[in-house]
Scaffold this active site. Structure first.
Site, PDB file in Angstrom:
ATOM      1  N   ASN A 146     -18.679   5.485  27.081  1.00  0.00           N
ATOM      2  CA  ASN A 146     -17.474   4.708  27.382  1.00  0.00           C
ATOM      3  C   ASN A 146     -16.252   5.568  27.687  1.00  0.00           C
ATOM      4  O   ASN A 146     -15.513   5.298  28.631  1.00  0.00           O
ATOM      5  CB  ASN A 146     -17.186   3.705  26.257  1.00  0.00           C
ATOM      6  CG  ASN A 146     -17.009   4.361  24.915  1.00  0.00           C
ATOM      7  OD1 ASN A 146     -17.624   5.376  24.615  1.00  0.00           O
ATOM      8  ND2 ASN A 146     -16.150   3.783  24.080  1.00  0.00           N
ATOM      9  N   LYS A 169     -25.167  16.384  23.279  1.00  0.00           N
ATOM     10  CA  LYS A 169     -25.940  15.471  24.121  1.00  0.00           C
ATOM     11  C   LYS A 169     -25.026  14.409  24.707  1.00  0.00           C
ATOM     12  O   LYS A 169     -24.460  13.600  23.982  1.00  0.00           O
ATOM     13  CB  LYS A 169     -27.060  14.789  23.329  1.00  0.00           C
ATOM     14  CG  LYS A 169     -27.849  13.769  24.175  1.00  0.00           C
ATOM     15  CD  LYS A 169     -28.678  12.833  23.329  1.00  0.00           C
ATOM     16  CE  LYS A 169     -28.645  11.403  23.754  1.00  0.00           C
ATOM     17  NZ  LYS A 169     -28.320  11.060  25.099  1.00  0.00           N
ATOM     18  N   GLU A 244     -18.604   7.911  13.810  1.00  0.00           N
ATOM     19  CA  GLU A 244     -17.623   6.941  14.305  1.00  0.00           C
ATOM     20  C   GLU A 244     -18.425   5.837  14.953  1.00  0.00           C
ATOM     21  O   GLU A 244     -19.033   6.035  15.999  1.00  0.00           O
ATOM     22  CB  GLU A 244     -16.653   7.599  15.285  1.00  0.00           C
ATOM     23  CG  GLU A 244     -15.441   6.724  15.596  1.00  0.00           C
ATOM     24  CD  GLU A 244     -15.666   5.839  16.802  1.00  0.00           C
ATOM     25  OE1 GLU A 244     -15.942   4.635  16.594  1.00  0.00           O
ATOM     26  OE2 GLU A 244     -15.574   6.338  17.923  1.00  0.00           O
ATOM     27  N   CYS A 278     -14.033   1.606  21.632  1.00  0.00           N
ATOM     28  CA  CYS A 278     -14.260   1.331  20.213  1.00  0.00           C
ATOM     29  C   CYS A 278     -13.055   0.674  19.564  1.00  0.00           C
ATOM     30  O   CYS A 278     -13.192  -0.204  18.712  1.00  0.00           O
ATOM     31  CB  CYS A 278     -14.604   2.622  19.483  1.00  0.00           C
ATOM     32  SG  CYS A 278     -16.130   3.411  20.027  1.00  0.00           S
ATOM     33  N   GLU A 380     -19.431  -6.666  17.202  1.00  0.00           N
ATOM     34  CA  GLU A 380     -18.607  -5.873  18.112  1.00  0.00           C
ATOM     35  C   GLU A 380     -18.935  -6.292  19.539  1.00  0.00           C
ATOM     36  O   GLU A 380     -20.061  -6.131  19.996  1.00  0.00           O
ATOM     37  CB  GLU A 380     -18.852  -4.375  17.936  1.00  0.00           C
ATOM     38  CG  GLU A 380     -17.997  -3.551  18.885  1.00  0.00           C
ATOM     39  CD  GLU A 380     -18.177  -2.055  18.717  1.00  0.00           C
ATOM     40  OE1 GLU A 380     -17.234  -1.313  19.022  1.00  0.00           O
ATOM     41  OE2 GLU A 380     -19.270  -1.628  18.313  1.00  0.00           O
ATOM     42  N   GLU A 457     -11.953  12.237  12.806  1.00  0.00           N
ATOM     43  CA  GLU A 457     -11.832  13.171  13.921  1.00  0.00           C
ATOM     44  C   GLU A 457     -10.362  13.244  14.297  1.00  0.00           C
ATOM     45  O   GLU A 457      -9.573  12.378  13.947  1.00  0.00           O
ATOM     46  CB  GLU A 457     -12.701  12.718  15.101  1.00  0.00           C
ATOM     47  CG  GLU A 457     -14.175  12.714  14.731  1.00  0.00           C
ATOM     48  CD  GLU A 457     -15.105  12.405  15.883  1.00  0.00           C
ATOM     49  OE1 GLU A 457     -15.871  13.307  16.268  1.00  0.00           O
ATOM     50  OE2 GLU A 457     -15.074  11.268  16.380  1.00  0.00           O
TER      51      GLU A 457
END
Length: 474
Positions: A146, A169, A244, A278, A380, A457
């Protein structure tokens, strides 16, 4: 395109590739290596070999390389943004902002490099201690499609400035931007093997990153379900893990709000990046005293959004990134209609026109009178659909907002600082915005509570997650 191992472009061990397509028109953009566990092992070995030298480079000198890398990225921002738009789908302006955001993250961690020094700690009775910070070692990162550039920055910046090496990755649908950013970092002088990019599916590449014993720390961004499996698998080798895992962010609109700003905030908060963020505003709670006026203005504003190919001038919302996400959104909205769980007041369908037929387009959608048990508010929703819930006051809004397994972001829109303070204290989330939503500068720690993840983070708060700390008493 090839993947990067030991600073060199390389094919997958199998020699196989897969295709990367433009989500706006289905056209083939490029191919990427179909990596597997063997490629991850090669990358981990390369990162392990590079670790000994890179970990002894001073933090200041590592910072100089990150500063130079950021400049290389800024110099190529239009080219990189074009690649990002074509493989991810977002409008070019959003893509360019994201590329600049990646550069800003590198600059932030380069800027704090001078503060990453060991030092004396005064103790009682004239004695002293010391805290030694040493890199954990080889780290792993698994990132989604995203916002691939920003999330790559969240992993790369702190891992490298603290002297670790990294195996990353990318998502299978957006590997080209990540590979191009890594190449720009090598152009800036990053030593071979410090950053390795292995492309391929999660079932082989991702699984090996999680399980490989050489990799000592893992940072994963993705779904709750996958995050749980990652955490369980990583425990076998006692990896440190940062997760996350997304959210269902509430946006609360009070009755004293600046109506125009709040409407624009809802549009940006929900439909930025086609709702595939998110921290998007995924549930809108509006006070009943202003509900009719607010919803009316919001509907009019949403219906003016220009939907189209991200490379077309004036496009405000591009396609969804892939068929699975498009199908999920279509299914959810159809289910609301079939079960009479809400009223679709605008959108709720694929746009008409020849230019849309080969892409994953879906109109920006508003749903009012949403049932409390509808999947639109319980799960979500990763796409351009905004459910609207009318509430009588702040207490009800906060109660409804907290009634979820998620706890990533939240926002309150009000001119009353007492209301804002109450919301900040009571909303169960890792971040609460006041009169804004989505913005995440690198200085601010970011992460969630409840099912939205583990750890943080960004900011100084993430630095210790990449260090082994040793206390010295003398």
């Amino acid at each position: 395109m090839k993947m990067l191992i030991d600073g060199e472009w390389t094919d997958a061990a199998s020699g196989e590739t897969y295709e990367v397509h433009n989500p706006a028109d289905g056209k083939l953009l490029d191919t990427a290596p179909l990596g597997n566990a063997e490629d991850v092992k090669r990358a981990a070995d390369s990162a392990h070999s590079a670790l000994k030298k890179w970990s002894t480079v001073s933090a200041r000198d590592r910072g100089k390389i990150l500063f130079k890398a950021a400049q290389h990225v800024r110099d190529q921002q239009n080219t990189l943004a074009t690649t990002l738009t074509m493989e991810q789908g977002k409008p070019f302006k959003e893509a360019r902002d994201e590329i600049q955001g990646f550069a800003s993250i590198l600059e932030y961690y380069a800027g704090i490099s001078a503060a990453l020094e060991d030092g004396l700690i005064p103790l009682a009775h004239g004695k002293y201690g010391a805290m030694l910070r040493r890199p954990i070692g080889v780290c792993g990162a698994i990132i989604p499609w995203n916002v691939p550039a920003i999330i790559m920055g969240w992993k790369v910046g702190p891992a490298l400035i603290t002297g670790n090496t990294l195996v990353l990755k990318p998502a299978t649908t957006t590997p080209l931007t990540n590979l191009s950013l890594a190449y720009a970092m090598y152009e800036a002088g990053l030593p071979k093997g410090v950053l390795n990019i292995v492309t391929g599916p999660g079932g082989s590449v991702g699984d090996e990153i999680v399980r490989n014993p050489i990799i000592r720390k893992l940072s994963f961004t993705g779904s709750v379900e996958t995050g749980k499996r990652v955490l369980q698998a990583a425990s076998a080798s006692m990896k440190r893990v940062t997760l996350e895992l997304g959210g269902s962010d509430p946006m609360i609109v009070c009755d004293d709000v600046d109506m125009k700003k709040a409407v624009n905030g809802a549009v940006h908060g929900r439909f930025y990046n086609c709702g595939q963020t998110c921290t998007a505003a995924k549930r809108l709670f509006v006070f009943e005293s202003i509900a009719d006026e607010f919803i009316g203005q919001l509907k009019a504003r949403v219906e003016r959004l220009k939907v189209g190919n991200g490379m077309d001038e004036g496009t405000e919302m591009g396609p969804m990134n892939n068929h699975a996400q498009w199908e999920q959104i279509k299914t959810l909205v159809d289910e609301v209609r079939e079960k009479n769980e809400g009223k679709v007041i605008t959108g709720g369908s694929v746009p008409e026109g020849e230019q849309y037929k080969n892409g994953f387009f879906y109109l920006p959608t508003l749903v009012s009178d949403v049932a409390p048990d509808s999947r639109l508010v319980r799960e979500e929703v990763f796409g351009p659909v905004l459910p609207i819930v009318v509430v009588k006051d702040l207490d009800e809004a906060i109660e409804r907002a907290n009634d979820t397994k998620y706890g990533l972001g939240s926002s309150i829109w009000t001119n009353d600082m007492e209301r804002a303070r109450t919301a900040c204290e009571r909303l169960e989330s890792g971040i609460t915005w006041i009169n804004q939503h989505v913005k995440l500068p690198p200085e601010m720690p970011f992460g969630g509570v409840k099912a939205s993840g583990i750890g943080r983070e960004n900011g100084m708060e993430t630095i210790d997650a990449y260090y082994e700390l040793k206390s010295i008493m003398f």
